[in-house]
Design a protein around this motif. Structure first.
Motif, PDB file in Angstrom:
ATOM      1  N   ASP A  34      29.607  31.951  39.440  1.00 33.71           N
ATOM      2  CA  ASP A  34      30.061  33.218  38.846  1.00 33.71           C
ATOM      3  C   ASP A  34      31.500  33.556  39.239  1.00 33.71           C
ATOM      4  OD1 ASP A  34      27.598  33.511  37.685  1.00 33.71           O
ATOM      5  OD2 ASP A  34      26.840  35.001  39.113  1.00 33.71           O
ATOM      6  N   ASN A  35      31.897  33.061  40.409  1.00 37.54           N
ATOM      7  CA  ASN A  35      33.242  33.373  40.937  1.00 37.54           C
ATOM      8  C   ASN A  35      34.235  32.251  40.626  1.00 37.54           C
ATOM      9  OD1 ASN A  35      34.858  35.168  42.411  1.00 37.54           O
ATOM     10  ND2 ASN A  35      34.532  34.080  44.353  1.00 37.54           N
ATOM     11  N   TRP A  36      33.799  31.309  39.770  1.00 39.04           N
ATOM     12  CA  TRP A  36      34.548  30.064  39.658  1.00 39.04           C
ATOM     13  C   TRP A  36      35.995  30.240  39.188  1.00 39.04           C
ATOM     14  CZ3 TRP A  36      34.658  25.983  42.202  1.00 39.04           C
ATOM     15  CH2 TRP A  36      35.466  24.930  41.794  1.00 39.04           C
ATOM     16  N   GLU A  37      36.228  31.160  38.264  1.00 33.90           N
ATOM     17  CA  GLU A  37      37.589  31.329  37.745  1.00 33.90           C
ATOM     18  C   GLU A  37      38.564  31.684  38.875  1.00 33.90           C
ATOM     19  OE1 GLU A  37      37.713  33.522  34.051  1.00 33.90           O
ATOM     20  OE2 GLU A  37      39.853  33.903  34.446  1.00 33.90           O
ATOM     21  N   LYS A  38      38.108  32.578  39.752  1.00 34.83           N
ATOM     22  CA  LYS A  38      38.957  32.979  40.892  1.00 34.83           C
ATOM     23  C   LYS A  38      39.182  31.809  41.846  1.00 34.83           C
ATOM     24  CE  LYS A  38      38.360  37.910  41.706  1.00 34.83           C
ATOM     25  NZ  LYS A  38      37.562  38.839  42.492  1.00 34.83           N
ATOM     26  N   ILE A  39      38.101  31.038  42.061  1.00 33.44           N
ATOM     27  CA  ILE A  39      38.219  29.903  42.998  1.00 33.44           C
ATOM     28  C   ILE A  39      39.202  28.877  42.433  1.00 33.44           C
ATOM     29  CG2 ILE A  39      36.946  27.988  44.093  1.00 33.44           C
ATOM     30  CD1 ILE A  39      34.434  29.893  43.982  1.00 33.44           C
ATOM     31  N   TRP A  40      39.050  28.566  41.168  1.00 37.02           N
ATOM     32  CA  TRP A  40      39.898  27.567  40.519  1.00 37.02           C
ATOM     33  C   TRP A  40      41.366  27.999  40.545  1.00 37.02           C
ATOM     34  CZ3 TRP A  40      39.731  22.694  39.409  1.00 37.02           C
ATOM     35  CH2 TRP A  40      40.591  22.148  38.440  1.00 37.02           C
ATOM     36  N   ASN A  41      41.583  29.311  40.442  1.00 31.02           N
ATOM     37  CA  ASN A  41      42.960  29.826  40.424  1.00 31.02           C
ATOM     38  C   ASN A  41      43.487  30.195  41.808  1.00 31.02           C
ATOM     39  OD1 ASN A  41      43.563  29.646  37.613  1.00 31.02           O
ATOM     40  ND2 ASN A  41      42.001  31.215  37.308  1.00 31.02           N
ATOM     41  N   PHE A  42      42.769  29.789  42.847  1.00 21.80           N
ATOM     42  CA  PHE A  42      43.218  30.065  44.214  1.00 21.80           C
ATOM     43  C   PHE A  42      44.637  29.531  44.420  1.00 21.80           C
ATOM     44  CE2 PHE A  42      43.640  28.537  48.660  1.00 21.80           C
ATOM     45  CZ  PHE A  42      43.616  29.768  49.291  1.00 21.80           C
ATOM     46  N   GLN A  43      45.470  30.352  45.064  1.00 18.98           N
ATOM     47  CA  GLN A  43      46.850  29.932  45.295  1.00 18.98           C
ATOM     48  C   GLN A  43      47.000  29.330  46.692  1.00 18.98           C
ATOM     49  OE1 GLN A  43      49.490  29.665  43.090  1.00 18.98           O
ATOM     50  NE2 GLN A  43      50.274  28.550  44.873  1.00 18.98           N
ATOM     51  N   ALA A  44      47.173  28.024  46.731  1.00 17.57           N
ATOM     52  CA  ALA A  44      47.418  27.344  48.004  1.00 17.57           C
ATOM     53  C   ALA A  44      48.901  27.477  48.352  1.00 17.57           C
ATOM     54  CB  ALA A  44      47.043  25.874  47.885  1.00 17.57           C
ATOM     55  N   ASN A  45      49.202  27.302  49.646  1.00 13.73           N
ATOM     56  CA  ASN A  45      50.598  27.329  50.103  1.00 13.73           C
ATOM     57  C   ASN A  45      50.991  25.931  50.580  1.00 13.73           C
ATOM     58  OD1 ASN A  45      50.758  30.134  49.725  1.00 13.73           O
ATOM     59  ND2 ASN A  45      49.893  30.502  51.768  1.00 13.73           N
TER      60      ASN A  45
END
Ligand SMILES: Nc1ncnc2c1ncn2[C@@H]1O[C@H](COP(=O)(O)OS(=O)(=O)O)[C@@H](OP(=O)(O)O)[C@H]1O
Length: 304
Positions: A34-45
């Motif tokens: 359910d949270n996948w869109e946010k996970i996929w768009n996670f901003q790594a540094n």
């Protein structure tokens, strides 16, 4: 609110096993899906360090080694919080008000060390774009299976394993959280030469911890004294970590992880699978393994 504070919510002794849903063909909890869109768009540094593993491959051990390196062997600093709060588990999603991995990661100042069990094709693309460093740890399938089986018995946040016989088939079919072990280890193996990935093996770490820590030091471009190195080896040994509440998951309520069923720090040895597989199961497993791993240059030791 951190995970351990769940206790104060008086959830009682019963904790319900999670619902599941596939993400691009890989089994996950429904909360993750359910949270996948946010996970996929996670901003790594660019200065993030990611510890990536298939479940039960030696994640916590590697986390503690890395934390000790980053804190120059200062044990007190490594006791500052539970391992799961020191290193956000990026895809792990819990119902509010609990902190999910993304919330923790987004609140954490850089440089961050993060944890994931995602297969390579599901890693948020910003990690590739930012060229963040990744340590991948792989462990042989049979010991992973045994460890995952016992973990699934004691941890109500993952799926009920059923009987041992059932679980062997479930694992072979990849119908466990984070999907197929075979696809996971091969996928990351294939990615390792194109990206900033240090690919390690649990069995090598067990055989010669010093040598493998030195590989991590080189990868992190860190220099430490022999004295600190020896301190890290000692502090991250199985027997010491087993007694460390900030690393052994015993601060979680028993309604979530019940260490009396099976401790999180269970055996910590390659080859324990021999105590579980029957001769017939082992033969079947090996046959299926040959098919699933055919064509890969990746090899494992099932004992040392
Ligand atoms: N220091 C040290 N040395 C050797 N082995 C260790 C160490 N710390 C953890 N372990 C063993 O690793 C297994 C747990 O794996 P993970 O940490 O990857 O679990 S998790 O996926 O993060 O839940 C689990 O393996 P099993 O004992 O085979 O079940 C742990 O005991």
């Amino acid at each position: 609110m951190s995970l351990e504070e769940i206790e104060h919510l008086h959830l009682g002794e019963k904790h319900i096993r999670p619902e599941t849903e596939e993400v691009n063909g890989v089994l996950m909890t429904k909360m993750i899906s359910d949270n996948w869109e946010k996970i996929w768009n996670f901003q790594a540094n660019p200065d993030d360090l990611l510890i990536a593993t298939y479940a039960k491959a030696g994640t916590t051990w590697t986390q503690e080694i890395v934390d000790m390196i980053q804190n120059d062997g200062n044990v007190q600093k490594c006791q500052r919080a539970n391992i799961f709060d020191r290193h956000p588990f990026i895809e792990w999603t819990l119902p509010p008000p609990f902190n999910s991995g993304l919330d923790l990661a987004n609140k954490m100042p850089s440089p961050r060390t993060l944890k994931t069990h995602l297969p390579v094709q599901l890693l948020p693309p910003s990690f590739w774009k930012e060229n963040s460093k990744i340590i991948y740890v792989a462990r042989n399938a049979k010991d992973c299976l045994v460890s995952y089986y016992h973990f699934s018995r004691m941890n109500k946040m993952v799926l009920d394993p059923g009987t041992w016989e059932e679980y062997v088939e479930t694992f072979k079919a990849g119908k466990v959280l984070w999907g197929s072990w075979y696809d996971h280890v091969k996928g990351w193996w294939d990615a390792k030469d194109q990206h900033h990935i240090l690919y390690l093996f649990y069995e090598d770490m067990k055989e010669d911890t010093k040598r493998e820590i030195q590989k991590i030091l080189k990868f992190l471009e860190k220099d430490i004294s022999e004295e600190v190195l020896n301190k890290i080896i000692y502090h991250t040994s199985f027997d010491v970590m087993k007694q460390n509440p900030m690393a052994n998951y015993t601060t979680l309520p028993t309604s979530i992880m019940d260490h009396s069923i099976s401790p999180f720090m269970r055996k910590g040895m390659p080859g324990d699978w021999k105590n579980y597989f029957t001769v017939a199961q082992n033969e079947e497993f090996d046959k299926d393994y040959q098919t699933k791993m055919a064509g890969s240059t990746l090899t494992f030791r099932t004992e040392i």
